[in-house]
Scaffold this active site. Sequence first.
Site, PDB file in Angstrom:
ATOM      1  N   CYS A  33      21.914   5.600  -4.462  1.00  0.00           N
ATOM      2  CA  CYS A  33      22.218   6.634  -3.325  1.00  0.00           C
ATOM      3  C   CYS A  33      22.412   5.462  -2.078  1.00  0.00           C
ATOM      4  O   CYS A  33      23.218   4.359  -1.947  1.00  0.00           O
ATOM      5  CB  CYS A  33      20.624   6.215  -2.970  1.00  0.00           C
ATOM      6  SG  CYS A  33      19.134   6.300  -3.446  1.00  0.00           S
ATOM      7  N   GLY A  60      24.581   9.174  -5.412  1.00  0.00           N
ATOM      8  CA  GLY A  60      24.137   9.871  -6.128  1.00  0.00           C
ATOM      9  C   GLY A  60      24.043  11.550  -5.895  1.00  0.00           C
ATOM     10  O   GLY A  60      24.240  12.221  -4.201  1.00  0.00           O
ATOM     11  N   ASN A 134      18.942   2.598   0.319  1.00  0.00           N
ATOM     12  CA  ASN A 134      19.347   2.521  -0.565  1.00  0.00           C
ATOM     13  C   ASN A 134      19.307   0.982  -1.274  1.00  0.00           C
ATOM     14  O   ASN A 134      19.118  -0.107  -0.604  1.00  0.00           O
ATOM     15  CB  ASN A 134      20.701   2.784  -0.238  1.00  0.00           C
ATOM     16  CG  ASN A 134      22.207   2.039  -1.188  1.00  0.00           C
ATOM     17  OD1 ASN A 134      21.397   2.244  -2.551  1.00  0.00           O
ATOM     18  ND2 ASN A 134      23.163   1.583  -1.068  1.00  0.00           N
ATOM     19  N   GLY A 135      18.611   0.846  -1.920  1.00  0.00           N
ATOM     20  CA  GLY A 135      18.213   0.062  -3.214  1.00  0.00           C
ATOM     21  C   GLY A 135      16.723   0.276  -3.841  1.00  0.00           C
ATOM     22  O   GLY A 135      16.277   1.248  -3.894  1.00  0.00           O
ATOM     23  N   TYR A 291      31.628  -1.014 -11.263  1.00  0.00           N
ATOM     24  CA  TYR A 291      31.921   0.873 -11.581  1.00  0.00           C
ATOM     25  C   TYR A 291      31.029   1.621 -10.075  1.00  0.00           C
ATOM     26  O   TYR A 291      31.576   2.548 -10.347  1.00  0.00           O
ATOM     27  CB  TYR A 291      30.432   1.468 -12.835  1.00  0.00           C
ATOM     28  CG  TYR A 291      29.918   2.658 -13.029  1.00  0.00           C
ATOM     29  CD1 TYR A 291      30.908   3.120 -13.528  1.00  0.00           C
ATOM     30  CD2 TYR A 291      28.568   3.360 -12.472  1.00  0.00           C
ATOM     31  CE1 TYR A 291      30.487   4.499 -13.769  1.00  0.00           C
ATOM     32  CE2 TYR A 291      27.909   4.013 -12.783  1.00  0.00           C
ATOM     33  CZ  TYR A 291      29.045   4.551 -13.117  1.00  0.00           C
ATOM     34  OH  TYR A 291      28.568   6.496 -12.988  1.00  0.00           O
TER      35      TYR A 291
END
Length: 506
Positions: A33, A60, A134-135, A291
């Site tokens: 995210c 995301g 995020n996570g 990535y």
Amino acid sequence: MNLSSVARDASAPTPSQSSERPEGLEPPPGEECGVFGVWAPGEEVARLTYFGLYALQHRGQESAGVAASNGQQILVYRDMGLVSSVFRESDLETLPGHIAIGHTRYSTAGASSWENAQPTLGPTPFGALALAHNGNLTNVETLEAMAEDVHANHQQTVARATNKTLRTRGHRDSSSDTSLITKLLGSSEKASLHDAAMELLPSLEGAFSLTFMDEGTLYAARDRHGVRPLSLGRLENGWVVASETAALDIVGATFVREVEPGELIAIDEDGLRSERFAEKKLAQCVFEYVYVARPDSVLAGRTVHAARAEMGRVLAREHPVDADMVIATPESGVPAAVGYAEESGIPFGQGLMKNAYVGRTFIQPTQSLRQLGIRLKLNPLRENIEGKRLIVVDDSIVRGNTQRALVKMLRAAGAKEIHVRISSPPVKWPCFYGIDFASRAELIANGLDVEEICQNLGADSLGYISLDGMISATRQPREDLCTACFSGSYPIPVEGPGMEFTHTRT
């Protein structure tokens, strides 16, 4: 709580529409995210957040949302879809204020649904709370028990005061771990959101980079391991926090520093304040370099593009081969392919054209089109590759479906030889810290060795960068990185059944 703090959601949930992925195409690793936050009196903070989320769209694509406060109330606008499809000009105009947070989501915990879109919004004893995450938390069972205890204590208090017994269950409006954080912060008995956060954050295990806010203050926090990135930037009359430095660039903010692992930042009219809630113990995700992050972002002082190009150079030294041209699998394989070409002296060329507009679609292809598979996304430049020995560089192999289809397509286009080179080691283990890899049973490197994978893909040769080579390209100490998806060494314990195959790094 200010009762005028309400959620304004873009639309009611819509029935999910099924879509079939064309043959040969597999989903890439879920890009976690993206979070964003801004405190800037006099600026159009909702618009700044919109452009910040644009820069973080790669992290995301399921849903997007913005929460804004004018000092008196918080309004939230969120919906399923890309940033560009969720927000219109008129939507941003309904989000006035001087504080805003935003979120782009790829689900790693909780279903892919409108209810799980962020930012979340909830009541607290000291005002409204909007939060973006995020996570992925790894001690959800413990936190769920904490939430149930809080709810039970509340029921007992009500029962004593009213002589009535309540039989309701604690309610959260989504299944994500983000809503659990929101609920626990909202049930705190501390005097302020800051104090509630300082009490709760040390109890959270796993990966989290948070932006959250009440009516008057913007907060940012990063887990003690620094698994996911979070950066701080300066505007002329305000501050910005974002998952990646590229988002700071987009909104004209100057990079100041990374939010430190284990740090809580608060920003309001009194300025910026920092406090540490946990001792730093680094385990930064190495797959951010491979990535996830944008090539133009900076992680721990090194641009992602430079790290990926160095991975390509290392790969060329570790797995040389005679060939006529180096090509990349667009777009994430390009920096490593350029690095490979520079080191090997073999020319870099364009062998594949990518349709930039292929993404999620609810329009079903016919069976004949579905059989074309990967051609909906990539198409070979026949005149560039016909009769040539190719080195095809990609960032990773998960299930192998895409690479298998790609090799077949390149052979059909006349390639004489196809040598696949991967700028990360074999992915053998799932991620519990925020990247949505396949299950371990689906990972091709979990059941096959390199030679067997090469035969499965139909390539003439296959070479992966070594773990040491990849780490050296990041210029980070090995002990400061999480390499669990490659090594199986997990730096953070994971709760729950089925975790017995993991081993924790010491």
